[in-house]
Design an enzyme around this catalytic site. Structure first.
Site, PDB file in Angstrom:
ATOM      1  N   GLU A   1     -46.600  19.307  46.267  1.00 54.71           N
ATOM      2  CA  GLU A   1     -45.505  19.328  47.240  1.00 54.71           C
ATOM      3  C   GLU A   1     -44.417  20.296  46.813  1.00 54.71           C
ATOM      4  O   GLU A   1     -43.935  21.099  47.595  1.00 54.71           O
ATOM      5  CB  GLU A   1     -44.908  17.917  47.392  1.00 54.71           C
ATOM      6  CG  GLU A   1     -43.706  17.891  48.325  1.00 54.71           C
ATOM      7  CD  GLU A   1     -43.170  16.487  48.594  1.00 54.71           C
ATOM      8  OE1 GLU A   1     -43.338  15.613  47.726  1.00 54.71           O
ATOM      9  OE2 GLU A   1     -42.582  16.290  49.657  1.00 54.71           O
TER      10      GLU A   1
ATOM     11  N   SER B   1     -42.383   7.090  49.543  1.00 50.03           N
ATOM     12  CA  SER B   1     -41.039   6.522  49.377  1.00 50.03           C
ATOM     13  C   SER B   1     -40.892   5.210  50.121  1.00 50.03           C
ATOM     14  O   SER B   1     -41.523   4.991  51.159  1.00 50.03           O
ATOM     15  CB  SER B   1     -39.986   7.490  49.912  1.00 50.03           C
ATOM     16  OG  SER B   1     -39.971   8.664  49.149  1.00 50.03           O
TER      17      SER B   1
ATOM     18  N   GLN C   1     -47.627  11.307  54.256  1.00 51.34           N
ATOM     19  CA  GLN C   1     -47.514  10.827  52.889  1.00 51.34           C
ATOM     20  C   GLN C   1     -46.711   9.532  52.855  1.00 51.34           C
ATOM     21  O   GLN C   1     -45.535   9.518  53.217  1.00 51.34           O
ATOM     22  CB  GLN C   1     -46.837  11.909  52.045  1.00 51.34           C
ATOM     23  CG  GLN C   1     -46.593  11.515  50.612  1.00 51.34           C
ATOM     24  CD  GLN C   1     -45.659  12.497  49.931  1.00 51.34           C
ATOM     25  OE1 GLN C   1     -46.001  13.639  49.697  1.00 51.34           O
ATOM     26  NE2 GLN C   1     -44.462  12.053  49.616  1.00 51.34           N
TER      27      GLN C   1
ATOM     28  N   GLU D   1     -31.440  16.170  41.152  1.00 51.60           N
ATOM     29  CA  GLU D   1     -31.168  15.503  39.872  1.00 51.60           C
ATOM     30  C   GLU D   1     -32.474  15.142  39.163  1.00 51.60           C
ATOM     31  O   GLU D   1     -32.610  15.325  37.949  1.00 51.60           O
ATOM     32  CB  GLU D   1     -30.321  14.245  40.109  1.00 51.60           C
ATOM     33  CG  GLU D   1     -28.877  14.531  40.497  1.00 51.60           C
ATOM     34  CD  GLU D   1     -28.711  15.094  41.906  1.00 51.60           C
ATOM     35  OE1 GLU D   1     -29.616  14.907  42.742  1.00 51.60           O
ATOM     36  OE2 GLU D   1     -27.682  15.739  42.162  1.00 51.60           O
TER      37      GLU D   1
ATOM     38  N   SER E   1     -42.689  12.184  57.184  1.00 50.94           N
ATOM     39  CA  SER E   1     -42.793  13.195  58.228  1.00 50.94           C
ATOM     40  C   SER E   1     -44.228  13.229  58.734  1.00 50.94           C
ATOM     41  O   SER E   1     -45.164  12.931  57.989  1.00 50.94           O
ATOM     42  CB  SER E   1     -42.347  14.564  57.715  1.00 50.94           C
ATOM     43  OG  SER E   1     -43.018  14.889  56.549  1.00 50.94           O
TER      44      SER E   1
END
Lengths: 430, 394
Positions: free
Chosen positions: B230, B115, B112, B364, B147
Site C-alpha cells: 500500500e 482498520s 481492505q 507519526e 474505500s
C-alpha cells in the site's frame, strides 16, 4: 551497466529520465575512498588539522591523487586523467563530505578543472591573442560533458596533465560565495589589467592588479585562474609564487576548508580564455562547483545522521536509550527522509551535468538550494541531539555544523538559487 | 531472463491469434492474462512470464499500438496494488488461480477490511472476531475507512481468531466475500462532504476455510505484506512529469494572475516548487531502484513527503486564491468511485489533503517505522508485550 541498459531498452525510464542510481564504478570508488579516509581523516585528525598552521592536508591530497586518481577524475584520459563524469565526481564528493576532508578536491579537481575544460575547448589556436568576438553566441552551458569535450588547447592540456596526478593544484580566484550565472554575476572579476612592463609583450604576459576575498581551496594552490575585467573579459593563469601575488588566510567559519584573500600587484598572468569563452569557463566552473558541493552536502548530512543515530542508541537517560523517545526518533526519521530527497536532487544535478542535459541549470539550482538546507538541518540536529557533548570542541559535531553552514552560503545561498529558479522555470516575482 | 524483443514477439503472436476487435473486452483481457502478458513480472500461469518488471512497458506499448482493449488503470487499485501481491506471496496455488485473473482484469474489485473504530494506528489490537465452527469461520465486528467496499466483490480481512494470545499472534487473514449474508456496507462521510470510504459491519458472516490466506495465527505477517504494498503504491502513484502534482495548478495560477503575486508568496512558492520537484526526483529514483530489482526503504519516505507537501501546497493555494479561497465547490454527499485532487476547488484540495497524513499509516507511525526498522532505533517501552489480547486495558 547491463541493468541500466536493460531498463533503457525497456523504455522504463520515461522520456529518457537520467539514471539516478549509483553505478558499480561509483560505488567502488566511494568504498575505496571511505576506506582511505577512515584511516587518514578520522574526526580527531581533521580537528587537529584545523588547529595547525597547514589547515589543508597535503599528504592526504597526494594519497587521494596517487591511489584513487581523485585529482584528475574529470580530466580526460588523453590528458592523463581518469576520464570520469560528474556522476563519479559527485560520488567521490559525497564521501569526502562525509569526512569533512580538508583537501582541495572541490576547488582544483572540480571547479578549476571544469573551467579549464570549458575554456580550452573553444579557444582557437591555443592561448594566443584573444579573438575579437566569441566564436558563437550560444547560451552558456554549465559544463561540457567531460568525456566528450573537444580537445583542450595545448597549454590547457599541459596544465590539466600536471593537475591530473595532483602535482599541481589550481584554484579559481573568485569569492567562495559567488553564485553561478545567470543569477550570479556574468563574470565575477574584481581584478583588472594593469599596464604592461618592459618585455611583457614578448613573453605573452599581462599584469593583474586587484584583490579577491574569501577564496576557497586557494591556500594549497600552486596556480590560480584569475578572472580579470577588461574588454573583453579574460581569464588568466597566475603562479602563486610569482612576484606581486600574495595571500592571507582568513579565520574562516569552516576551518576544514579555510578561505584566503588574494592580492595581485602587477602580478604576471598568461591568458587562458577571453570573451565568451572566459565567461563560459567561469560559469561552467561555478555550476559544476555548486552541483558537486550539493553532493558533498548529502554526504555530510548522512554522516551527521549516522553519528546521531548511533549516539541515540547508546546514550541512556531515564533508564532507556534516548533514541527510544518518539520526540527524538521522529526528528531522526525526518532527517532520513530529507536526505533521501537531497540525494535524489544531487544525483539528478550530477547526471544532468554529465550528459549536458538542457535541464542542468534547473537541476543545479534545485540541488544547491535543497541540499544546503538539509545539510544545515542535519548538522544542527546532530549538535542538539548529542546534547552537551555536541556543544564541546572535542566532539566533531561542530566541524560538520561549521562546514554545513559555510557550504550553504557558498556558491549561492539557497535563497539565491531559488531566485535563479524563478527565472529558469518561469515563476516571476511580483 | 526474457529480452524486450522476445516480449514484443509474444505480444505480436498473441495478437495474431486474438483479434482485439473480434472478442469481448473481458474475453480478450482474460486471454491476455492466460497468455502471461498481463503483469509480465508475475510467474508463468498467473498472468506473467517471470520477466523483469521493466518489460511491462514493452508489452503495454505493443497492445496500445494494436488498439487492443486495456485494463482501466484506475479500477480496482486495492485489488491490483495490495490483494494481488499478498495473494501471490501467501495465497495457495488454488487461491492464486482463482483470484488473480479477476483482479488484473478488474472483473472483481477488492477492498481492505483492516482498520476498526478501536484499532487505527494500533491495528494489531483489532477486535473483529472470527470463530471456527469446523469448516468455516463466523465473523463479527466492525471495519472502517474501507474505500471501494460498496463496489467490491472481495475484501482483504484481518480478524482475531485467538483472543487468548498476544495481540499480533492471534490474527488470521481472510478473503471475505462482500456479497455474503451478514456483510453490510454503509458510506462514511468525510470532512470534504463526500464519502470515498465506508464502514463495514460484519454480523456472523461466514467465510469458508478455503478463503483463509496464510496459516491461522499468521495474519499479521500477511497483513504487513499488504501494508508495505500500500505504501509503495501510494508513493508510486504520484510521480509524473514536472509540475504534474499538486504544485501544477498553483504554478499555473501564479503565471496566469500576476495581480496575486506578493514577495512573501513568491518566496514560499519557490520553496514549495523546489521541494515538490525534488520529491518527484526522489520518486523517480525509487522507481529506478524498483526497476533494477533493488527496492529500498525510501517508499515510506515518499508517502511522508507527499502527505506534507500536499498539505502545504494546498494550504498555500488557498492563500493565493485569496477571496476565492472562501468558496467551496460542492458539499453534496457523493460516493466517488475514485478520488482525485483535480477538477475540484482549491478548498477541496486543502481539506482532502488533511487525510494524506492519516490514511495508509499516519505520518507519526511512518516515522516510527523509519526510525525503528531503517535506522534501528529502539522502540518505546510497551505495555502490551507478552499480554494476551483479551487482558489488554481498553
Amino acid at each position: 551497466m547491463s541493468e541500466v541498459g536493460e531498463r533503457l531498452a525497456a523504455g522504463a525510464q520515461a522520456e529518457g529520465f537520467p539514471d539516478l542510481l549509483y553505478s558499480d564504478a561509483e560505488r567502488a570508488l566511494a568504498d575505496a575512498l571511505r576506506s582511505l579516509l577512515g584511516d587518514r581523516a578520522a574526526p580527531a585528525t581533521v580537528l587537529a588539522r584545523t588547529e595547525s598552521a597547514q589547515t589543508y592536508d597535503d599528504g592526504l591530497w597526494q594519497a587521494l591523487a596517487a591511489d584513487l586518481g581523485l585529482a584528475g577524475l574529470l580530466i580526460p584520459e588523453r590528458d592523463g586523467g581518469a576520464g570520469a563524469s560528474y556522476r563519479e565526481a559527485a560520488a567521490a564528493a559525497e564521501t569526502l563530505g562525509s569526512f569533512a576532508a580538508p583537501v582541495p578536491y572541490l576547488g582544483s579537481a572540480v571547479v578549476a578543472t571544469a573551467a579549464l575544460l570549458a575554456a580550452g575547448a573553444p579557444v582557437r589556436g591555443g592561448l594566443g591573442p584573444p579573438p575579437q568576438a566569441a566564436p558563437s553566441a550560444q547560451p552558456a552551458q554549465p559544463a561540457e560533458p567531460a568525456g566528450s569535450s573537444p580537445r583542450a588547447s595545448t597549454e590547457a592540456a599541459d596544465l590539466l596533465r600536471k593537475m591530473a596526478d595532483g602535482g599541481v593544484t589550481v584554484a579559481l580566484a573568485v569569492p567562495f560565495a559567488t553564485q553561478p550565472a545567470p543569477r550570479g554575476p556574468a563574470f565575477p572579476a574584481t581584478v583588472r589589467l594593469a599596464g604592461p612592463r618592459h618585455g611583457d609583450t614578448d613573453s605573452g604576459v599581462s599584469r593583474l592588479r586587484g584583490t579577491v576575498t574569501g577564496v576557497a581551496d586557494a591556500l594549497p594552490a600552486g596556480l590560480l585562474l584569475v578572472p580579470a575585467d577588461g574588454v573583453p573579459e579574460c581569464l588568466y593563469l597566475v603562479d602563486m609564487a610569482a612576484d606581486g601575488v600574495s595571500k592571507a588566510p582568513l579565520a574562516s567559519l569552516d576551518m576544514t576548508r579555510q578561505l584566503c584573500d588574494l592580492w595581485f600587484d602587477d602580478a604576471p598572468g598568461t591568458l587562458v580564455a577571453s570573451g565568451q569563452a572566459a565567461k563560459r569557463a567561469v560559469t561552467a566552473a561555478l555550476a559544476a562547483g555548486a552541483a558537486i558541493l550539493a553532493a558533498e552536502q548529502v554526504g555530510l548530512a548522512q554522516r551527521c545522521l549516522d553519528m546521531t543515530v548511533s549516539y541515540a542508541r547508546e546514550r541512556r537517560q531515564f533508564a532507556r536509550p534516548i533514541g527510544s523517545f518518539q520526540a527524538l526518533k521522529h526528528r531522526m526519521a525526518d532527517l532520513w527522509v530529507e536526505i533521501a530527497l537531497a540525494r535524489a536532487a544531487a544525483r539528478y544535478a550530477a547526471a544532468c551535468l554529465s550528459s549536458g542535459d538542457p535541464d542542468a541549470p534547473v537541476a543545479v539550482a534545485m540541488a544547491k538550494a535543497y541540499c544546503s538546507q538539509v545539510a544545515v538541518h542535519a548538522a544542527q540536529e546532530c549538535v542538539q541531539l548529542h546534547g552537551g557533548i555536541g556543544f564541546t570542541w572535542e566532539h566533531p559535531a561542530h566541524l560538520y555544523l561549521k562546514r554545513a553552514k559555510a557550504d550553504s552560503l557558498a556558491l549561492g545561498t539557497p535563497d539565491a538559487h531559488r531566485a535563479a529558479l524563478a527565472g529558469l522555470v518561469n515563476l516571476p516575482g511580483p | 531472463m526474457l529480452k524486450p524483443e522476445q516480449v514484443r514477439e509474444r505480444v505480436r503472436a498473441f495478437l495474431a491469434e486474438h483479434d482485439p476487435a473480434a472478442a469481448s473486452r473481458q474475453d480478450f483481457l482474460n486471454a491476455r492474462f492466460d497468455a502471461g502478458l498481463a503483469w509480465v513480472h508475475y510467474p508463468e500461469g498467473l498472468g506473467g512470464l517471470g520477466a523483469s518488471r521493466a518489460l511491462q512497458a514493452v508489452a503495454d506499448a505493443e497492445f496500445d499500438a494494436a488498439d487492443a482493449p486495456g485494463i482501466d488503470p484506475d479500477r480496482n487499485p486495492i485489488g491490483r496494488g495490495m490483494a494481488a501481491p499478498t495473494i501471490l506471496a501467501y495465497g495457495s496455488d488454488e487461491q492464486q488461480r482463482r483470484w488473480l485473473r479477476g483482479i488484473w482484469t478488474g472483473e472483481e474489485v477488492w477492498c481492505q477490511l483492516f482498520s476498526e473504530p478501536g484499532a487505527g494506528s494500533d491495528l494489531a489490537a483489532l477486535a473483529t472476531r472470527a470463530a471456527s465452527d469446523g469448516e468455516s469461520w463466523v465473523v463479527t465486528g466492525q471495519k472502517v475507512w474501507t474505500s471501494q467496499a460498496h463496489l467490491a466483490r472481495w475484501g482483504l480481512l484481518l480478524a482475531r481468531t485467538d483472543p487468548g494470545v498476544e495481540k499480533h499472534a492471534g490474527l488470521t487473514y481472510f478473503a471475505c466475500d462482500m456479497t455474503a449474508p451478514g456483510v453490510e456496507v454503509r458510506p462514511l462521510r468525510q470532512l470534504t462532504g463526500e464519502a470515498e470510504f465506508n464502514e463495514v459491519f460484519l454480523t456472523e458472516a461466514r467465510i469458508p476455510d478455503s478463503d483463509r490466506i496464510g496459516p491461522v495465527g499468521e495474519g499479521w505477517k500477511v497483513a504487513n505484506a499488504t501494508l508495505m504494498s500500500e505504501r509503495v503504491n501510494i508513493a508510486n502513484a504520484r510521480s509524473g512529469p514536472r509540475e504534474s502534482g499538486m504544485i501544477g495548478p498553483v504554478a499555473a495560477a501564479w503565471r496566469a494572475r500576476p495581480e496575486l503575486r506578493t514577495p512573501g508568496l513568491h518566496d514560499r512558492l519557490l520553496a514549495l516548487w523546489t521541494e515538490a520537484e525534488v520529491a518527484r526526483l526522489a520518486g523517480e529514483m525509487l522507481r529506478q531502484q524498483l526497476a533494477a530489482g533493488k527496492p529500498g526503504p525510501e517508499g515510506s519516505a515518499a508517502k511522508l513527503v507527499f502527505a506534507r507537501l500536499n498539505q502545504e501546497i494546498s494550504a498555500y493555494e488557498m492563500e493565493l486564491a485569496a477571496a476565492d479561497g472562501l468558496r467551496y465547490d460542492d458539499w453534496t454527499m457523493r460516493r466517488p468511485e475514485r478520488s482525485s485532487f483535480f477538477g475540484r476547488s482549491p478548498s477541496f484540495r486543502y481539506l482532502r489533503a488533511r487525510g494524506n497524513s492519516i490514511e495508509g499509516g499516519t505520518s507519526e507511525i511512518l516515522r516510527n517505522i523509519i526510525a525503528e526498522r531503517v535506522l534501528g532505533l529502539p522502540s518505546e517501552p510497551r505495555q502490551d508485550k507478552g499480554v494476551p489480547w483479551k487482558d489488554l486495558p481498553r
